[in-house]
Scaffold this motif. Structure first.
Motif, mmCIF file in Angstrom:
data_model
loop_
_atom_site.group_PDB
_atom_site.id
_atom_site.type_symbol
_atom_site.label_atom_id
_atom_site.label_comp_id
_atom_site.label_asym_id
_atom_site.label_seq_id
_atom_site.Cartn_x
_atom_site.Cartn_y
_atom_site.Cartn_z
ATOM 1 N N VAL A 1 0.843 -1.199 0.000
ATOM 2 C CA VAL A 1 0.000 0.000 0.000
ATOM 3 C C VAL A 1 0.874 1.243 0.000
ATOM 4 C CG1 VAL A 1 -1.881 1.239 1.133
ATOM 5 C CG2 VAL A 1 -1.728 -1.246 1.364
ATOM 6 N N LEU A 2 0.585 2.161 -0.902
ATOM 7 C CA LEU A 2 1.217 3.481 -0.930
ATOM 8 C C LEU A 2 0.199 4.503 -0.439
ATOM 9 C CD1 LEU A 2 2.799 3.280 -4.509
ATOM 10 C CD2 LEU A 2 3.861 2.604 -2.338
ATOM 11 N N ILE A 3 0.582 5.301 0.537
ATOM 12 C CA ILE A 3 -0.331 6.275 1.142
ATOM 13 C C ILE A 3 0.254 7.670 0.963
ATOM 14 C CG2 ILE A 3 -1.423 7.028 3.301
ATOM 15 C CD1 ILE A 3 -1.095 4.113 4.282
ATOM 16 N N SER A 4 -0.589 8.636 0.656
ATOM 17 C CA SER A 4 -0.109 10.016 0.557
ATOM 18 C C SER A 4 -1.235 10.993 0.868
ATOM 19 C CB SER A 4 0.462 10.309 -0.838
ATOM 20 O OG SER A 4 -0.553 10.349 -1.819
ATOM 21 N N GLY A 5 -0.826 12.216 1.168
ATOM 22 C CA GLY A 5 -1.780 13.285 1.422
ATOM 23 C C GLY A 5 -1.260 14.583 0.842
ATOM 24 N N GLY A 6 -1.991 15.657 1.070
ATOM 25 C CA GLY A 6 -1.619 16.960 0.534
ATOM 26 C C GLY A 6 -2.802 17.607 -0.151
ATOM 27 N N GLU A 7 -2.526 18.521 -1.039
ATOM 28 C CA GLU A 7 -3.602 19.213 -1.757
ATOM 29 C C GLU A 7 -3.165 19.474 -3.187
ATOM 30 O OE1 GLU A 7 -6.664 23.006 -1.463
ATOM 31 O OE2 GLU A 7 -5.222 22.649 0.132
ATOM 32 N N THR A 8 -3.720 18.696 -4.091
ATOM 33 C CA THR A 8 -3.443 18.933 -5.500
ATOM 34 C C THR A 8 -4.326 20.064 -6.013
ATOM 35 O OG1 THR A 8 -5.074 17.290 -6.198
ATOM 36 C CG2 THR A 8 -2.804 16.525 -5.857
ATOM 37 N N THR A 9 -4.086 20.463 -7.236
ATOM 38 C CA THR A 9 -4.897 21.511 -7.861
ATOM 39 C C THR A 9 -5.397 21.022 -9.212
ATOM 40 O OG1 THR A 9 -2.885 22.486 -8.793
ATOM 41 C CG2 THR A 9 -3.694 23.407 -6.738
ATOM 42 N N VAL A 10 -6.426 21.695 -9.694
ATOM 43 C CA VAL A 10 -6.986 21.406 -11.015
ATOM 44 C C VAL A 10 -7.081 22.718 -11.781
ATOM 45 C CG1 VAL A 10 -8.981 20.605 -12.324
ATOM 46 C CG2 VAL A 10 -8.271 19.376 -10.252
ATOM 47 N N THR A 11 -6.427 22.779 -12.916
ATOM 48 C CA THR A 11 -6.609 23.910 -13.810
ATOM 49 C C THR A 11 -7.812 23.590 -14.691
ATOM 50 O OG1 THR A 11 -4.229 24.362 -13.817
ATOM 51 C CG2 THR A 11 -5.554 25.343 -15.586
ATOM 52 N N VAL A 12 -8.887 24.320 -14.501
ATOM 53 C CA VAL A 12 -10.141 24.002 -15.181
ATOM 54 C C VAL A 12 -10.112 24.540 -16.603
ATOM 55 C CG1 VAL A 12 -12.644 24.243 -15.133
ATOM 56 C CG2 VAL A 12 -11.378 24.026 -12.985
ATOM 57 N N CYS A 13 -10.126 23.605 -17.557
ATOM 58 C CA CYS A 13 -10.160 23.968 -18.979
ATOM 59 C C CYS A 13 -11.429 23.455 -19.643
ATOM 60 C CB CYS A 13 -8.949 23.397 -19.704
ATOM 61 S SG CYS A 13 -7.359 23.965 -19.048
ATOM 62 N N GLY A 14 -12.060 22.447 -19.039
ATOM 63 C CA GLY A 14 -13.240 21.836 -19.637
ATOM 64 C C GLY A 14 -14.524 22.282 -18.986
ATOM 65 N N THR A 15 -15.585 21.568 -19.303
ATOM 66 C CA THR A 15 -16.922 21.936 -18.812
ATOM 67 C C THR A 15 -17.556 20.822 -18.005
ATOM 68 O OG1 THR A 15 -17.944 21.123 -20.859
ATOM 69 C CG2 THR A 15 -17.310 23.454 -20.784
ATOM 70 N N GLY A 16 -16.793 19.758 -17.694
ATOM 71 C CA GLY A 16 -17.346 18.611 -16.999
ATOM 72 C C GLY A 16 -17.436 18.810 -15.501
ATOM 73 N N ARG A 17 -17.845 17.724 -14.818
ATOM 74 C CA ARG A 17 -17.942 17.717 -13.360
ATOM 75 C C ARG A 17 -16.757 16.934 -12.801
ATOM 76 N NH1 ARG A 17 -23.489 15.424 -11.351
ATOM 77 N NH2 ARG A 17 -22.789 16.420 -9.419
ATOM 78 N N GLY A 18 -16.203 17.443 -11.731
ATOM 79 C CA GLY A 18 -15.080 16.737 -11.144
ATOM 80 C C GLY A 18 -14.520 17.459 -9.948
ATOM 81 N N GLY A 19 -13.543 16.832 -9.331
ATOM 82 C CA GLY A 19 -12.801 17.402 -8.219
ATOM 83 C C GLY A 19 -11.377 16.904 -8.327
ATOM 84 N N ARG A 20 -10.518 17.399 -7.441
ATOM 85 C CA ARG A 20 -9.111 17.044 -7.593
ATOM 86 C C ARG A 20 -8.858 15.565 -7.301
ATOM 87 N NH1 ARG A 20 -9.024 20.839 -2.967
ATOM 88 N NH2 ARG A 20 -8.667 19.663 -1.051
#
Length: 423
Positions: A309-328
């Motif tokens: 198992v590989l575990i990680s944390g933090g806060e990624t980002t998303v550069t929004v270029c599209g029109t869909g639904r999502g989260g990081r």
């Protein structure tokens, strides 16, 4: 050994959330009762749950007000709970911030201000600086959320457009004693970044705030430009004597939550490692890197032999270029899945510990070894969906969203990757 990998991932995530539960981490950190009044104020997704924990363990009179995200409130007897908008501030948050500032004003050195801070407080404590309107702040917030700025950059701007963040709440409370209990949701646990540090001296400058806006080509209202070019927008620094009676205690952090999840994996007999608690970057790119490490385990037994198992944390980002639904987190998983390409029997969970991935109704999702195969059978082009920032739709169609509702805490993103096969 037979392991239910889906169940294990969910149990690990729950352990991470439980480790940061206010009822568990707040009581032991409460300060002594003062000679004078006790005023409790706060902001964040965990603020109401933290207030309830204070009430359950405080001996003596208290009063106050906290502001939390819509749907994250819990009943309190003595501390008023206001719900407001996140991640874009609204009028309810602005009014609450003004009332909080009023409550801590005109106190004495015998009084105590107990400040309850958690992630989300930056948007919820929405009190614009003089000359800046709420609409101005909303416009800047929306632009920052879409451009891919990291949390430190975003909060550098927010602090310099605020009348309460960046240490200004503590300044207003002087000469009262100020004790802040903070649940960290930021990489590195920088106290000045958590909820934009309303009670913490600030090292950032208005020049740095302007540099962030320039870096991401964000058009700003004229009032914002005028304000940031005025020396009055500088935040108070550590040499301000009004910080002399201010202390901050970190009561929960990403590292503690990752360690709780690590124990669950090891108790299940799996080799496990924490890759890092402060990983940042574009979500899909972070997924690509994690896929490379996972495949190294599967193909070469490095750094761990499978199953692992590989575990990680933090806060990624998303550069929004599209029109869909999502989260990081769903975007991370889709990037991971495409890069892994069905190899090494990879399972993964990525979710936000507050129960909300971005602005959607899910905490995150689960990737399975056959996610891409099932997507193809459902006539889903995963690469096209990723390009359109539409990862939520992919995992919803495959019934692999993780739905928890508000968890009433927030120590940021949790990621766990299980590697089960050698290819």
């Amino acid at each position: 050994m037979t392991v239910d990998y889906r169940r294990l991932l969910l149990d690990m995530f729950q352990a991470a959330v439980n480790a940061a539960a206010p009822a568990r981490c707040v009581p032991a950190q409460l300060p002594p009762r003062p000679q004078g009044r006790t005023i409790v104020v706060g902001a964040g997704k965990a603020a109401a749950a933290m207030a309830a924990a204070v009430e359950a363990h405080w001996h003596g009179p208290l009063e106050g007000l906290v502001v939390t995200r819509y749907g994250h409130g819990v009943p309190c007897k003595h501390i008023e709970v206001i719900e407001a908008s996140h991640p874009v501030p609204d009028e309810a948050g602005s009014r609450a911030a003004r009332r909080i500032l009023d409550k801590v004003s005109r106190l004495t050195a015998d009084d105590l201000v107990l400040v309850l801070i958690s992630g989300g407080g930056s948007a919820l404590l929405a009190l614009p600086a003089d000359g800046v309107t709420l609409a101005d702040k909303q416009a800047v917030n929306r632009a920052l959320l879409k451009c891919g700025a990291d949390i430190t950059e975003m909060n550098t701007v927010r602090k310099h457009l605020s009348a309460i963040k960046g240490g200004r709440l503590a300044i207003a409370a002087a000469p009262a004693r100020v004790v802040t209990l903070a649940i960290s949701d930021v990489p590195g646990d920088d106290l000045s970044v958590i909820a934009s540090g309303p009670t913490v001296p600030d090292k950032s400058t208005r020049a740095e705030a302007l540099a962030v806006l320039t870096k991401y080509s964000i058009e700003i209202p004229a009032s914002v430009a005028t304000h940031l070019n005025d020396a009055a927008s500088e935040t108070p620094t550590a040499d301000d004597p009004r910080f002399a009676n201010v202390t901050t205690r970190l009561v929960a952090s990403p590292q503690k939550s990752l360690e709780a999840a690590l124990k669950v994996a090891r108790d299940a007999g799996l080799a496990s490692v924490i890759l890092g608690n402060a990983i940042e970057g574009e979500a899909r790119d972070v997924g690509l890197v994690h896929a490379g490490i996972a495949r190294q385990c599967g193909d070469w037994g490095q750094p761990l032999e499978i199953p692992c198992v590989l575990i990680s944390g933090g806060e990624t980002t998303v550069t929004v270029c599209g029109t869909g639904r999502g989260g990081r987190n769903t975007e991370f998983l889709l990037g991971l899945g495409i890069a892994a390409d069905g190899r090494n029997g990879i399972w993964a969970l990525a979710a936000d510990t507050d129960g909300i991935d971005g602005s959607q109704d899910n905490a995150g999702a689960i990737l399975t070894p056959d996610t891409l195969q099932r997507a193809t059978l459902a006539d889903i082009d995963v690469k096209a969906r990723l390009a359109d920032n539409d990862a939520y739709t992919v995992f919803a169609a495959l019934d692999d969203l993780v739905m928890t509702g508000p968890t009433l805490t927030n120590v940021n993103d949790f990621r766990a990757i299980l590697i089960t096969k050698r290819n």
